[in-house]
Design a protein around this motif. Structure first.
Motif, PDB file in Angstrom:
ATOM      1  N   THR A 606      24.016  36.999  43.179  1.00 45.03           N
ATOM      2  CA  THR A 606      22.591  37.065  43.562  1.00 45.03           C
ATOM      3  C   THR A 606      22.588  36.832  44.988  1.00 45.03           C
ATOM      4  OG1 THR A 606      22.468  34.425  43.135  1.00 45.03           O
ATOM      5  CG2 THR A 606      21.509  35.823  41.459  1.00 45.03           C
ATOM      6  N   ASN A 607      23.615  36.047  45.523  1.00 41.88           N
ATOM      7  CA  ASN A 607      23.626  35.841  47.162  1.00 41.88           C
ATOM      8  C   ASN A 607      24.849  36.544  47.886  1.00 41.88           C
ATOM      9  OD1 ASN A 607      25.816  34.241  46.369  1.00 41.88           O
ATOM     10  ND2 ASN A 607      25.172  32.631  47.287  1.00 41.88           N
ATOM     11  N   ASP A 608      25.133  37.482  47.309  1.00 38.41           N
ATOM     12  CA  ASP A 608      26.309  38.602  47.705  1.00 38.41           C
ATOM     13  C   ASP A 608      27.458  38.225  48.303  1.00 38.41           C
ATOM     14  OD1 ASP A 608      24.242  40.256  47.415  1.00 38.41           O
ATOM     15  OD2 ASP A 608      23.987  40.919  49.294  1.00 38.41           O
ATOM     16  N   ASP A 609      27.636  36.441  48.078  1.00 42.12           N
ATOM     17  CA  ASP A 609      28.746  35.827  48.141  1.00 42.12           C
ATOM     18  C   ASP A 609      30.090  36.063  47.266  1.00 42.12           C
ATOM     19  OD1 ASP A 609      30.585  34.097  49.055  1.00 42.12           O
ATOM     20  OD2 ASP A 609      29.453  32.321  48.584  1.00 42.12           O
ATOM     21  N   LEU A 610      31.002  36.691  48.100  1.00 38.22           N
ATOM     22  CA  LEU A 610      32.213  37.217  47.071  1.00 38.22           C
ATOM     23  C   LEU A 610      33.037  36.021  46.445  1.00 38.22           C
ATOM     24  CD1 LEU A 610      33.404  39.955  46.445  1.00 38.22           C
ATOM     25  CD2 LEU A 610      35.063  39.509  48.277  1.00 38.22           C
ATOM     26  N   GLN A 611      32.731  34.573  47.212  1.00 40.02           N
ATOM     27  CA  GLN A 611      33.320  33.665  46.612  1.00 40.02           C
ATOM     28  C   GLN A 611      32.838  33.280  45.043  1.00 40.02           C
ATOM     29  OE1 GLN A 611      35.500  31.268  48.310  1.00 40.02           O
ATOM     30  NE2 GLN A 611      35.663  30.372  45.983  1.00 40.02           N
ATOM     31  N   LYS A 612      31.707  33.801  44.939  1.00 40.01           N
ATOM     32  CA  LYS A 612      31.244  33.557  43.355  1.00 40.01           C
ATOM     33  C   LYS A 612      31.921  34.418  42.535  1.00 40.01           C
ATOM     34  CE  LYS A 612      27.524  31.106  44.597  1.00 40.01           C
ATOM     35  NZ  LYS A 612      27.494  29.675  44.302  1.00 40.01           N
ATOM     36  N   LEU A 613      32.796  35.576  42.848  1.00 41.32           N
ATOM     37  CA  LEU A 613      33.488  36.156  41.929  1.00 41.32           C
ATOM     38  C   LEU A 613      34.651  35.204  41.539  1.00 41.32           C
ATOM     39  CD1 LEU A 613      33.895  38.836  40.668  1.00 41.32           C
ATOM     40  CD2 LEU A 613      35.247  39.605  42.453  1.00 41.32           C
ATOM     41  N   ILE A 614      35.166  34.342  42.546  1.00 36.92           N
ATOM     42  CA  ILE A 614      36.186  33.577  42.313  1.00 36.92           C
ATOM     43  C   ILE A 614      35.813  32.667  41.090  1.00 36.92           C
ATOM     44  CG2 ILE A 614      37.935  31.979  42.996  1.00 36.92           C
ATOM     45  CD1 ILE A 614      38.194  34.700  44.335  1.00 36.92           C
ATOM     46  N   VAL A 615      34.653  32.157  41.405  1.00 40.08           N
ATOM     47  CA  VAL A 615      33.988  31.042  40.401  1.00 40.08           C
ATOM     48  C   VAL A 615      33.904  31.791  39.027  1.00 40.08           C
ATOM     49  CG1 VAL A 615      31.695  29.918  39.771  1.00 40.08           C
ATOM     50  CG2 VAL A 615      32.718  30.006  42.254  1.00 40.08           C
ATOM     51  N   GLY A 616      33.333  32.935  39.026  1.00 35.84           N
ATOM     52  CA  GLY A 616      33.238  33.808  37.583  1.00 35.84           C
ATOM     53  C   GLY A 616      34.720  33.867  37.127  1.00 35.84           C
ATOM     54  N   ILE A 617      35.827  34.318  37.810  1.00 35.00           N
ATOM     55  CA  ILE A 617      36.987  34.430  37.129  1.00 35.00           C
ATOM     56  C   ILE A 617      37.598  32.994  36.652  1.00 35.00           C
ATOM     57  CG2 ILE A 617      39.330  34.841  37.478  1.00 35.00           C
ATOM     58  CD1 ILE A 617      38.162  37.228  39.856  1.00 35.00           C
ATOM     59  N   ALA A 618      37.457  32.017  37.429  1.00 34.40           N
ATOM     60  CA  ALA A 618      37.914  30.965  37.139  1.00 34.40           C
ATOM     61  C   ALA A 618      37.248  30.458  35.900  1.00 34.40           C
ATOM     62  CB  ALA A 618      37.394  29.700  38.222  1.00 34.40           C
ATOM     63  N   ALA A 619      35.928  30.742  35.811  1.00 34.23           N
ATOM     64  CA  ALA A 619      35.025  30.341  34.585  1.00 34.23           C
ATOM     65  C   ALA A 619      35.487  31.095  33.253  1.00 34.23           C
ATOM     66  CB  ALA A 619      33.539  30.789  34.641  1.00 34.23           C
ATOM     67  N   GLY A 620      35.832  32.345  33.306  1.00 34.72           N
ATOM     68  CA  GLY A 620      36.457  33.140  32.461  1.00 34.72           C
ATOM     69  C   GLY A 620      37.675  32.386  32.005  1.00 34.72           C
ATOM     70  N   ARG A 621      38.577  32.333  32.988  1.00 34.72           N
ATOM     71  CA  ARG A 621      39.898  31.826  32.403  1.00 34.72           C
ATOM     72  C   ARG A 621      39.634  30.424  31.702  1.00 34.72           C
ATOM     73  NH1 ARG A 621      44.352  33.060  37.130  1.00 34.72           N
ATOM     74  NH2 ARG A 621      44.089  35.253  37.006  1.00 34.72           N
ATOM     75  N   ARG A 622      38.746  29.559  32.362  1.00 36.84           N
ATOM     76  CA  ARG A 622      38.431  28.145  31.589  1.00 36.84           C
ATOM     77  C   ARG A 622      37.892  28.218  30.240  1.00 36.84           C
ATOM     78  NH1 ARG A 622      34.529  24.843  30.264  1.00 36.84           N
ATOM     79  NH2 ARG A 622      32.715  26.592  30.897  1.00 36.84           N
ATOM     80  N   ILE A 623      37.021  29.014  30.164  1.00 44.73           N
ATOM     81  CA  ILE A 623      36.514  29.452  28.652  1.00 44.73           C
ATOM     82  C   ILE A 623      37.429  30.219  27.658  1.00 44.73           C
ATOM     83  CG2 ILE A 623      34.855  30.991  27.326  1.00 44.73           C
ATOM     84  CD1 ILE A 623      32.985  30.468  29.819  1.00 44.73           C
ATOM     85  N   TYR A 624      38.274  31.004  28.246  1.00 47.82           N
ATOM     86  CA  TYR A 624      39.510  31.569  27.355  1.00 47.82           C
ATOM     87  C   TYR A 624      40.239  30.301  26.838  1.00 47.82           C
ATOM     88  CZ  TYR A 624      43.202  34.183  25.782  1.00 47.82           C
ATOM     89  OH  TYR A 624      44.336  34.830  24.803  1.00 47.82           O
ATOM     90  N   THR A 625      40.856  29.674  27.891  1.00 50.32           N
ATOM     91  CA  THR A 625      41.852  28.632  27.671  1.00 50.32           C
ATOM     92  C   THR A 625      41.241  27.445  26.703  1.00 50.32           C
ATOM     93  OG1 THR A 625      42.602  28.905  29.819  1.00 50.32           O
ATOM     94  CG2 THR A 625      43.338  26.558  28.673  1.00 50.32           C
ATOM     95  N   ASN A 626      39.966  27.280  26.986  1.00 52.26           N
ATOM     96  CA  ASN A 626      39.254  26.170  26.108  1.00 52.26           C
ATOM     97  C   ASN A 626      38.956  26.704  24.606  1.00 52.26           C
ATOM     98  OD1 ASN A 626      39.370  24.240  28.108  1.00 52.26           O
ATOM     99  ND2 ASN A 626      37.249  24.433  28.659  1.00 52.26           N
ATOM    100  N   ILE A 627      38.604  27.929  24.438  1.00 51.88           N
ATOM    101  CA  ILE A 627      38.286  28.510  23.215  1.00 51.88           C
ATOM    102  C   ILE A 627      39.906  28.465  22.271  1.00 51.88           C
ATOM    103  CG2 ILE A 627      38.297  30.801  21.612  1.00 51.88           C
ATOM    104  CD1 ILE A 627      36.318  31.506  23.782  1.00 51.88           C
TER     105      ILE A 627
END
Length: 831
Positions: A606-627
């Motif tokens: 939403t705010n064009d901040d590329l740092q958010k992509l890192i947040v998204g990738i980290a969330a994807g890895r966290r969710i996969y690991t937690n599943i």
């Protein structure tokens, strides 16, 4: 943005909107269906675990065990409540995402230009569309300015068509794309009545492709269900042959079937994905499909645009190069009269109502330096949109005296190629361009032309142009962008820049942004001229792709995919649309991205901040690991339940029916929230973003991981059966033995949920990652356990007896040994 709209276009008032909506409904292809209570109830009753509970309840009623039947009824309510809670959380999260994903449309209402959700467009509305926007209803053009539209989604024809209110075809259609200019159209059809709506009726039946992880989980659950059915039949048969009691045999078999069925896994998967997407939404990352969260964690390559993604998209005009005087003017010197013509034509070659940052800057410089502002005197009457390889654009203006201005700007190579220059002059100008490009500047060439009559050339390149000079912009890298790319590289992800800019500028900006590059840049024409095999090789080894056009971007993305990469494509422009759609994860910029980019992407920042992509990738890895943690926990704790129910029966031990359905359902009610609610809330482990991404097609649980879970389950089984034999051999009654076995299993379950928080770090280290839900549920389970043991009516119902302090300590010690050996395994891994 301000729109130059004729004053006679008033739009609908609120009463007219309400009447139109009452008559024609909302602008949507499918009316939202809300499930009735009956549908919800039937959906829940289809769950295998509830079917088993209902069957067991009926058996207890038939044989007159009303207390057990009542407990099973309570269990049915509890399981249903948990299902409702989890479904409700998931549905609410997905509904919030759906609202955010709904595109906005620009309409005129009550003489005001307003943005509304697309579904709220009504018949009769005056809609505004402009370059890069999707048209969201069928209508007739009432006003336009150099408007062209791509109708390939309906006709298959890829070329854009120019239209206005006077052309034979003055209609626009939902689902088509505005290529240039602006148009106001009056809505005639919405929703299912539109041309695309009629086509959409067949599209509705197409199901969304499920992810590899979903397929693997479904296979695992089906396999466990088959195992459960086989064991159920074996236990029923074995028990009946020994006792000739059909009711008891059925209850034994159903107890074991309940213990085998891993119904928590699909629920956990749905919960993890929906809530993961919802949490990302709160971070400013809008996910179109919740399954994308899983794919994010697998990203191996990020392909990023340069302007507006790596750079700030500020476009400061730093220099002007005037060809006639062969002079470079720096910022602060632009009021020199020698630059008047260059500044004039740079502005005239821009859109009359600019929205591109460079064009906004050129209009501003024109205002600051030109004494006579002629913009109101001249009207744009013909335009050649941005096209070509490399691209350029040409605008033709005329005033009331029929005096014309023909202005062009574009990539310096494009302008040089159409200008009447000697080879020596071209070489000299190329030298100037190269000097600027090496400093990371964005450069545009500017030219003018003269043409009599109205028989304009079919292509803008056929005009005879006079070269005027260069405009030199600096678009600095975003603040903190180096740290962003350091995080990306640390996560084992490759970065590739795919831009329309030239090679020298791209190299300079990439260096400033911290992008690792040790190979020559490739341009778009070099890409598409190769075979598929060659493009795969080039795409893999090249970091900087310059002068890229849509087909070339698409070719690179497809080549990386064919080479086994999981590709995230970042873009914001109309030209990025095909590549965004083709990538595993299309990422659009929310603030400066075009509607086409946003609709093609599967994720919007939403705010064009590329740092958010890192947040998204980290969330994807966290969710996969937690599943995985949740599934491994389920496997490990199901094994001792299955074996504790079956082995005493098969081995002919003194108390063959140590667990009844009552005990198993209590354990199921403990395990359900633990795996789907507690593990979903588990924070990311500190080493997760320093590991290489997993292969997307990789088996969900490897042989080693599955083996570890099975060993954990067997170890707990040995501990539980040790408690059984220890108590029985010391003369313990069936109730005492059952209490010891039950306590040992509950303690082991709690300890396992803590031990499996990490398969690498120690249980002590894991406490640093706070998870209050885990602590809360553990305390609740212990309270319930003590109620079962020490509240006489409850203990009588569960057929257990109170345990002494030493017996509780023994049960805890046995549970600790059977679970905490895993800490030694983790210590060896770390060592």
């Amino acid at each position: 943005m301000a729109y130059n709209i004729p004053s006679h276009l008033k739009g609908l008032n609120q009463d007219e909107v309400n009447r139109a909506r009452a008559k024609y409904g909302y602008n949507q292809l499918v009316a939202g269906h809300k499930s009735t209570w009956l549908e919800l109830l039937l959906g829940i009753l289809k769950e295998p675990m509830l079917i088993l509970l209902i069957v067991i309840s009926l058996i207890y009623v038939i044989v007159g065990n009303y207390a057990e039947a009542a407990f099973m009824l309570v269990a049915i309510v509890a399981v249903t409540a948990i299902s409702f809670y989890q479904d409700n959380r998931s549905k609410k999260a997905l509904e919030e995402l759906k609202k955010l994903n709904e595109p906005l449309s620009v309409v005129i209402r009550n003489t005001q230009v307003v943005k509304i959700p697309t579904r709220e467009i009504v018949v009769g509305d005056l809609c505004i569309t402009e370059e890069g926007r999707m048209i969201n209803a069928d209508g007739i053009i009432v006003h336009s300015n150099d408007f062209s539209v791509n109708e390939s989604s309906l006709t298959g024809e890829s070329f854009s068509v120019f239209k206005d209110s006077t052309t034979t075809d003055n209609l626009v259609y939902s689902g088509t794309i505005t290529v240039s200019g602006l148009a106001v159209f009056q809505v005639q059809k919405i929703g299912k009545a539109t041309r695309v709506g009629k086509i959409g009726e067949s599209i509705r039946t197409i199901k969304e492709e499920i992810s590899p992880l979903q397929i693997q989980i479904q296979k695992f659950v089906k396999a466990m269900a088959v195992v459960g059915l086989v064991i159920f039949l074996l236990v029923c048969l074995f028990s009946y042959l020994n006792t000739h009691n059909i009711v008891g045999s059925l209850l034994n078999g159903l107890t074991l079937a309940m213990s085998v069925l891993p119904e928590e896994i699909p629920v956990a998967f749905t919960t993890f994905m929906a809530l993961g997407a919802w949490k990302l939404m709160r971070e400013g990352i809008i996910i179109k499909r919740s399954s994308i969260v899983e794919t994010l964690g697998s990203t191996t390559v990020i392909c990023t645009d340069k302007t507006g993604t790596i750079t700030a998209n500020i476009m400061q005009l730093k220099h002007l190069y005037d060809y006639r005087s062969d002079t470079v003017y720096a910022e602060g010197e632009f009021d020199d009269k020698a630059l008047n013509e260059l500044i004039d034509y740079a502005m005239w070659s821009s859109e009359p109502v600019p929205f591109d940052p460079m064009e906004i800057t050129l209009h501003k410089i024109y205002e600051e330096t030109q004494k006579n502002d002629l913009r109101r005197s001249y009207q744009l009457f013909h335009e050649y949109p941005l096209e070509g390889k490399p691209p350029m654009m040409t605008h033709l203006f005329e005033n009331n005296e029929k005096e014309r201005i023909i202005a062009a700007k574009g990539a310096p190579e494009a302008i040089l190629s159409v200008s009447q220059l000697s080879d020596a002059d071209r070489d000299k100008i190329r030298g100037v361009i190269e000097t600027f490009a090496r400093q990371g500047y964005r450069i545009l060439g500017v030219a003018k032309s003269h043409f009599e009559g109205n028989d304009f050339p079919a292509k803008q390149q056929d005009f005879k142009f006079e070269f005027l000079g260069l405009t030199v912009f600096y678009d600095p890298p975003k603040q903190g962008i180096r740290e962003v790319f350091q995080h990306i590289y640390a996560a084992g992800i490759k970065v590739k820049v795919i831009t329309g800019d030239n090679a020298e500028t791209t190299k300079a900006i990439a260096l400033q942004a911290g992008i690792v590059n040790d190979t020559p840049a490739l341009n778009g024409t070099e890409i598409v001229g190769n075979t598929e095999g060659d493009i795969i090789v080039l795409a893999e080894r090249t970091t900087l792709f310059t002068r890229m056009f849509p087909d070339a971007k698409l070719a690179v993305v497809n080549a990386l995919k064919k080479n086994g990469e999981v590709v995230a494509m970042l873009g914001d422009g109309v030209n990025d649309g095909p590549a965004l759609k083709a990538a595993h994860i299309g990422v659009a910029m929310g603030s400066k991205g075009t509607e086409i980019a946003k609709s093609a992407a599967s994720l919007v920042i939403t705010n064009d901040d590329l740092q958010k992509l890192i947040v998204g990738i980290a969330a994807g890895r966290r969710i996969y690991t937690n599943i995985k943690k949740a599934v491994q926990y389920i496997i490990s704790i199901h094994i001792p339940i299955i074996l504790t129910v079956s082995l005493p029966l098969f081995l002919g031990w003194i108390y063959p029916q140590i667990f009844t359905p009552v005990h198993v359902i209590f354990l199921e009610l403990v395990m359900g929230p633990t795996c789907s609610i507690v593990y979903e809330n588990e924070p990311i482990e500190k080493n997760t973003m320093n590991q290489a991404p997993r292969a997307m097609g990789k088996t969900f649980l490897s042989i080693n991981e599955l083996g570890i879970s099975i060993i954990q389950g067997i170890a707990i089984t040995l501990g539980v059966l040790f408690s059984y034999q220890l108590t029985a051999q010391h003369g313990g009654s069936e109730e005492k033995t059952r209490a010891m076995v039950f306590c040992t299993l509950i303690f082991a379950n709690i300890l396992l949920s803590y031990a499996n928080r990490s398969f690498y770090y120690s249980i002590v280290e894991s406490f640093k990652n706070r998870n209050f839900l885990l602590v809360g549920i553990s305390c609740a389970v212990l309270i319930l356990l003590f109620i079962i043991l020490y509240c006489r009516p409850v203990a009588s119902f569960f057929e257990v007896t109170a345990l002494s302090g030493s017996e509780l300590t023994t049960a805890l010690a046995v549970a600790a040994v059977s679970v905490l050996w895993f800490e030694i395994y983790k210590l060896i891994r770390r060592a």
